[in-house]
Design an enzyme around this catalytic site. Sequence first.
Site, PDB file in Angstrom:
ATOM      1  N   TYR A   1       0.831  -1.215   0.000  1.00  0.00           N
ATOM      2  CA  TYR A   1       0.000   0.000   0.000  1.00  0.00           C
ATOM      3  C   TYR A   1       0.870   1.272   0.000  1.00  0.00           C
ATOM      4  CZ  TYR A   1      -3.705  -3.181   1.777  1.00  0.00           C
ATOM      5  OH  TYR A   1      -4.591  -4.217   1.982  1.00  0.00           O
TER       6      TYR A   1
ATOM      7  N   HIS B   1       0.468 -11.617   2.256  1.00  0.00           N
ATOM      8  CA  HIS B   1      -0.603 -10.847   1.621  1.00  0.00           C
ATOM      9  C   HIS B   1      -1.443 -11.658   0.630  1.00  0.00           C
ATOM     10  CE1 HIS B   1      -1.692  -6.423   0.605  1.00  0.00           C
ATOM     11  NE2 HIS B   1      -2.736  -7.206   0.458  1.00  0.00           N
TER      12      HIS B   1
HETATM   13  C1  1BO Z   1      -3.237  -5.632  -3.801  1.00  0.00           C
HETATM   14  C2  1BO Z   1      -3.898  -5.362  -2.492  1.00  0.00           C
HETATM   15  C3  1BO Z   1      -5.167  -6.123  -2.276  1.00  0.00           C
HETATM   16  C4  1BO Z   1      -5.879  -5.848  -0.974  1.00  0.00           C
HETATM   17  O1  1BO Z   1      -5.114  -5.916   0.180  1.00  0.00           O
END
Ligand code: 1BO
Length: 282
Positions: free
Chosen positions: A57, A115
Amino acid sequence: MGLDRPEFPFMQFVEANGARIPAIGLGTWELSGRTCARLVEQALKLGYRHIDTAQVYENEREVGDGVRASGVRRDDVFVTTKVWTTHFAPNDLERSTKESLVRLRLPEVDLLLLHWPNPQVPLSETLGALAHAKKLGLTRHIGVSNFTVALIEQAVAECPEPLVCDQVEYHPYLDQTKVREACARHGLAMVAYSPVAKGRIKNDETLVRIGRAHGKTAAQICLRWLVQQNVAAIPRTSKLERLSENIDIFDFELSDTEIDQVSRMGSAKTRLTDFGFAPKWD
Ligand code: 1BO
């Protein structure tokens, strides 16, 4: 409004494997610069105690600024960050996590997540590194994000330390029963991103009707529906006035019939966040 008395003091928590996750947090995806820092600061002043960021982010610095500017004690805030998939080789994971902490200017985060799954690096190696990051004191808890049922099963079996959550897209338009049940089976919390379907629920007939009965908005019905399933939610907003709306959900309860009506709105296909590198969804 004093810091000792946040405007919305009735936060609930989702507990999993020793973690106590505030049920409503602020998502910061696509927030940047001063807007991000101000929203984090304001959210914490209102009573939020859970802030979600990620390496990708590119706003960890601003999130850290917002936490400090709020004046809320560090111990009272649950901060999550996520390791991006290009840093899943063990040495990269440790190095990139330390870099996140430098940007956040924190000695540790509360929760460190993978992630997205990355099949290019053996999951057991990445999980070993994630568990090691916890042992080093870089994070209090570890977990995953965007993991399917099969990946949850594999991760739970291979991770040397308990995982506390799977953070996934979840809102009334996306049926996530399978993932929710897998999380429950393994004692993981589920954390919902895009919990108000990126605003698409705003004028939804069912949600507006239920909301009218409780004096609440469609967004508040979505968030309450999640919390009553013991799911934590991290709505993102770039508007200060929405911060209050999103946390003002602890003074009413949906009936079983209402929960059921909202649950029946979902389909497995209404996914708003998808990428070429995403796993084959359940
Ligand atoms: C690429 C980021 C997706 C949501 O966290």
